[in-house]
Design a protein around this motif. Sequence first.
Motif, PDB file in Angstrom:
ATOM      1  N   ALA A  35      -7.936  -0.981   0.076  1.00 30.90           N
ATOM      2  CA  ALA A  35      -6.699  -0.370  -0.426  1.00 30.90           C
ATOM      3  C   ALA A  35      -6.588   1.082  -0.006  1.00 30.90           C
ATOM      4  O   ALA A  35      -5.512   1.553   0.394  1.00 30.90           O
ATOM      5  N   ILE A  36      -7.688   1.799  -0.067  1.00 31.58           N
ATOM      6  CA  ILE A  36      -7.692   3.215   0.337  1.00 31.58           C
ATOM      7  C   ILE A  36      -7.341   3.342   1.818  1.00 31.58           C
ATOM      8  O   ILE A  36      -6.521   4.175   2.221  1.00 31.58           O
ATOM      9  N   ALA A  37      -7.978   2.499   2.633  1.00 33.96           N
ATOM     10  CA  ALA A  37      -7.777   2.579   4.081  1.00 33.96           C
ATOM     11  C   ALA A  37      -6.324   2.318   4.460  1.00 33.96           C
ATOM     12  O   ALA A  37      -5.798   2.925   5.404  1.00 33.96           O
ATOM     13  N   TRP A  38      -5.632   1.430   3.727  1.00 33.45           N
ATOM     14  CA  TRP A  38      -4.271   1.053   4.111  1.00 33.45           C
ATOM     15  C   TRP A  38      -3.199   1.907   3.443  1.00 33.45           C
ATOM     16  O   TRP A  38      -2.179   2.214   4.058  1.00 33.45           O
ATOM     17  N   SER A  39      -3.408   2.316   2.201  1.00 33.34           N
ATOM     18  CA  SER A  39      -2.300   2.872   1.420  1.00 33.34           C
ATOM     19  C   SER A  39      -2.325   4.384   1.226  1.00 33.34           C
ATOM     20  O   SER A  39      -1.286   4.974   0.901  1.00 33.34           O
ATOM     21  N   ILE A  40      -3.465   5.022   1.394  1.00 34.89           N
ATOM     22  CA  ILE A  40      -3.541   6.466   1.149  1.00 34.89           C
ATOM     23  C   ILE A  40      -3.601   7.198   2.484  1.00 34.89           C
ATOM     24  O   ILE A  40      -4.521   6.976   3.284  1.00 34.89           O
ATOM     25  N   ASP A  41      -2.633   8.050   2.720  1.00 35.84           N
ATOM     26  CA  ASP A  41      -2.544   8.762   3.995  1.00 35.84           C
ATOM     27  C   ASP A  41      -3.623   9.843   4.101  1.00 35.84           C
ATOM     28  O   ASP A  41      -3.985  10.485   3.109  1.00 35.84           O
ATOM     29  N   ALA A  42      -4.099  10.019   5.332  1.00 30.63           N
ATOM     30  CA  ALA A  42      -5.089  11.065   5.597  1.00 30.63           C
ATOM     31  C   ALA A  42      -4.403  12.433   5.610  1.00 30.63           C
ATOM     32  O   ALA A  42      -3.294  12.583   6.132  1.00 30.63           O
ATOM     33  N   LYS A  43      -5.057  13.418   4.996  1.00 30.47           N
ATOM     34  CA  LYS A  43      -4.546  14.786   4.986  1.00 30.47           C
ATOM     35  C   LYS A  43      -5.649  15.733   5.426  1.00 30.47           C
ATOM     36  O   LYS A  43      -6.830  15.440   5.246  1.00 30.47           O
ATOM     37  N   PRO A  44      -5.270  16.874   6.016  1.00 37.89           N
ATOM     38  CA  PRO A  44      -6.293  17.804   6.489  1.00 37.89           C
ATOM     39  C   PRO A  44      -7.086  18.409   5.333  1.00 37.89           C
ATOM     40  O   PRO A  44      -6.567  18.625   4.238  1.00 37.89           O
ATOM     41  N   MET A  45      -8.361  18.671   5.599  1.00 39.50           N
ATOM     42  CA  MET A  45      -9.207  19.307   4.593  1.00 39.50           C
ATOM     43  C   MET A  45      -8.932  20.811   4.552  1.00 39.50           C
ATOM     44  O   MET A  45      -8.468  21.389   5.527  1.00 39.50           O
ATOM     45  N   GLN A  46      -9.221  21.423   3.419  1.00 40.24           N
ATOM     46  CA  GLN A  46      -9.068  22.867   3.256  1.00 40.24           C
ATOM     47  C   GLN A  46     -10.430  23.459   2.887  1.00 40.24           C
ATOM     48  O   GLN A  46     -10.667  23.890   1.757  1.00 40.24           O
ATOM     49  N   SER A  72       7.375   1.699  -3.370  1.00 41.08           N
ATOM     50  CA  SER A  72       6.979   1.087  -2.104  1.00 41.08           C
ATOM     51  C   SER A  72       5.721   0.239  -2.275  1.00 41.08           C
ATOM     52  O   SER A  72       4.905   0.502  -3.166  1.00 41.08           O
ATOM     53  N   PRO A  73       5.532  -0.779  -1.422  1.00 34.87           N
ATOM     54  CA  PRO A  73       4.307  -1.582  -1.487  1.00 34.87           C
ATOM     55  C   PRO A  73       3.042  -0.730  -1.330  1.00 34.87           C
ATOM     56  O   PRO A  73       2.032  -1.008  -1.976  1.00 34.87           O
ATOM     57  N   LYS A  74       3.123   0.307  -0.485  1.00 36.09           N
ATOM     58  CA  LYS A  74       1.957   1.171  -0.298  1.00 36.09           C
ATOM     59  C   LYS A  74       1.556   1.851  -1.596  1.00 36.09           C
ATOM     60  O   LYS A  74       0.372   1.980  -1.921  1.00 36.09           O
ATOM     61  N   ALA A  75       2.574   2.306  -2.342  1.00 37.72           N
ATOM     62  CA  ALA A  75       2.290   2.986  -3.606  1.00 37.72           C
ATOM     63  C   ALA A  75       1.625   2.032  -4.594  1.00 37.72           C
ATOM     64  O   ALA A  75       0.655   2.398  -5.279  1.00 37.72           O
ATOM     65  N   TRP A  76       2.136   0.799  -4.668  1.00 44.44           N
ATOM     66  CA  TRP A  76       1.541  -0.170  -5.579  1.00 44.44           C
ATOM     67  C   TRP A  76       0.110  -0.522  -5.173  1.00 44.44           C
ATOM     68  O   TRP A  76      -0.778  -0.671  -6.037  1.00 44.44           O
TER      69      TRP A  76
END
Length: 501
Positions: free
Chosen positions: A182-193, A7-11
């Motif tokens: 790139a980080i803001a657009w392509s890497i999804d936010a996940k909850p902290m542990q 996917s474009p996001k992955a690239w």
Amino acid sequence: MSEQKVSPKAWVAVLGGLFGCFMAGMNVHVTSAALPEMEGSSGATFEEGSWISTAYLVAEIIMIPLTAWLVQVFSLRKVMGLGSLVFLIASVACSLAPNLSVMIIIRVIQGAAGAVLIPLSFQLIITELPASKMPMGMALFSLANSVAQAAGPSIGGWLTDAWSWRGIFYLQLIPGVALLAAIAWSIDAKPMQLAMLRRGDWLGITGMIVGLGGLQIVLEEGGRLDWFGSSFIVWATVASVIGIVVFVATQVWGARSFINLRLLGNYNFGVASIAMFIFGGATFGLVFLVPNYLSQLQHYNASEIGISLIAYGLVQLLSAPLMPRLMRWTSPKIMVSTGFLIMALGCWLGAHLDGESAANVIIPSTVVRGIGQPFIMVALSVLAVAGLDKAQAGSASAVFSMLRNLGGAVGTALLAQVVSIRERMHSERIGESVTVFSQSVQARLGAPLHSWMPDSQMALSQVAGTLRREAYLMAYSDAFWLACVALSGCALATLLMRSAR
């Protein structure tokens, strides 16, 4: 079998990570080119100024193994985003540092922030790309690292001579902004542990900080402080050994390990890690050695050194994109072995130095080594992760990056010490034959020498300078020979790896 789509996001995530890897890698080398000017402007001695580099490297070697655990606790997006932002802010702060003490503190912060970008770039390639695209990802990773190594001294030397050493710290702004986008657009936010913080392996983390941090300090400062003739080096070594033992024991047998060192028991990953350690030692060591040789014995300035190293980066820039296609035609382990042999050939070309050996010898030597490096970086990385579960990507990238950087620290210290020791040995051996009483020396200078006469003292001083220069030429040749032998050994060892297409 149809090729897997990406996917474009992955690239974008992968390419953003490569910007971070390039940014962090270049920072080490761009600073080394400007170190004499930074020392001069702050009124620091050579020993004091060396901490500008040491502080960064100590923080970097400590943070790399922690990266995988930090991602589990805070998420990839937050760790990478915060690391990038702090790195950029620290870069600007370095350019504005009013004195040496402030500069060293900021460099620690910059090194810690930049450290997470190298293994996370490697991790994104493993997790975001399918197996069919892994060679391309590793080729780009190799390209980012190699060009950073070559471009750092070149650009740093030019900027320092043309403007000021303060300008080198603004080089990170453009790739840094691209990375944040790139980080803001392509890497999804996940909850902290955050609960993992209470269950963290704090004993292992403490052992790692003391062990790896102490080892880096010993390797960086040992040569300048007469090694074990210094009580500081002795105590730093003792603390480092204890810390490393605690670190390894807690990670291998502990229930709360923050990095999976047991991956080194995997046959391919273990052999690849050892090879990467030696590769890092030879690469970083020679990147340190060549500018010193050109400056010390050929009297090149920063700009001339930078120009001499341009071809080193250019050949890697051209050859790295060809590696994925080459991997389809041949076995990865054959590529790795070939790469080590090519690098060994480059070292052999640099192991025959004489008074006329300037860019005419160094450029061919570095170009040949530059041709071999992408062979190793791409194929060795693919072989190392072959068969590993994607869940182990964080630990694998951290261990691989840690050993590469640790190898670089060991290689740099070792080759510097080889030059120092062998120069003394060669000076003594030459001095046994060339004395004031030697008829051949007196005949060459045209008159008998008397140590109490001013003209004789000047002639003796010139002879001593010539002899020491010859001893240094022989010592640098010995350092190239050592790197040649180590790389040739790796070429043989990697043939024992298990190749998987």
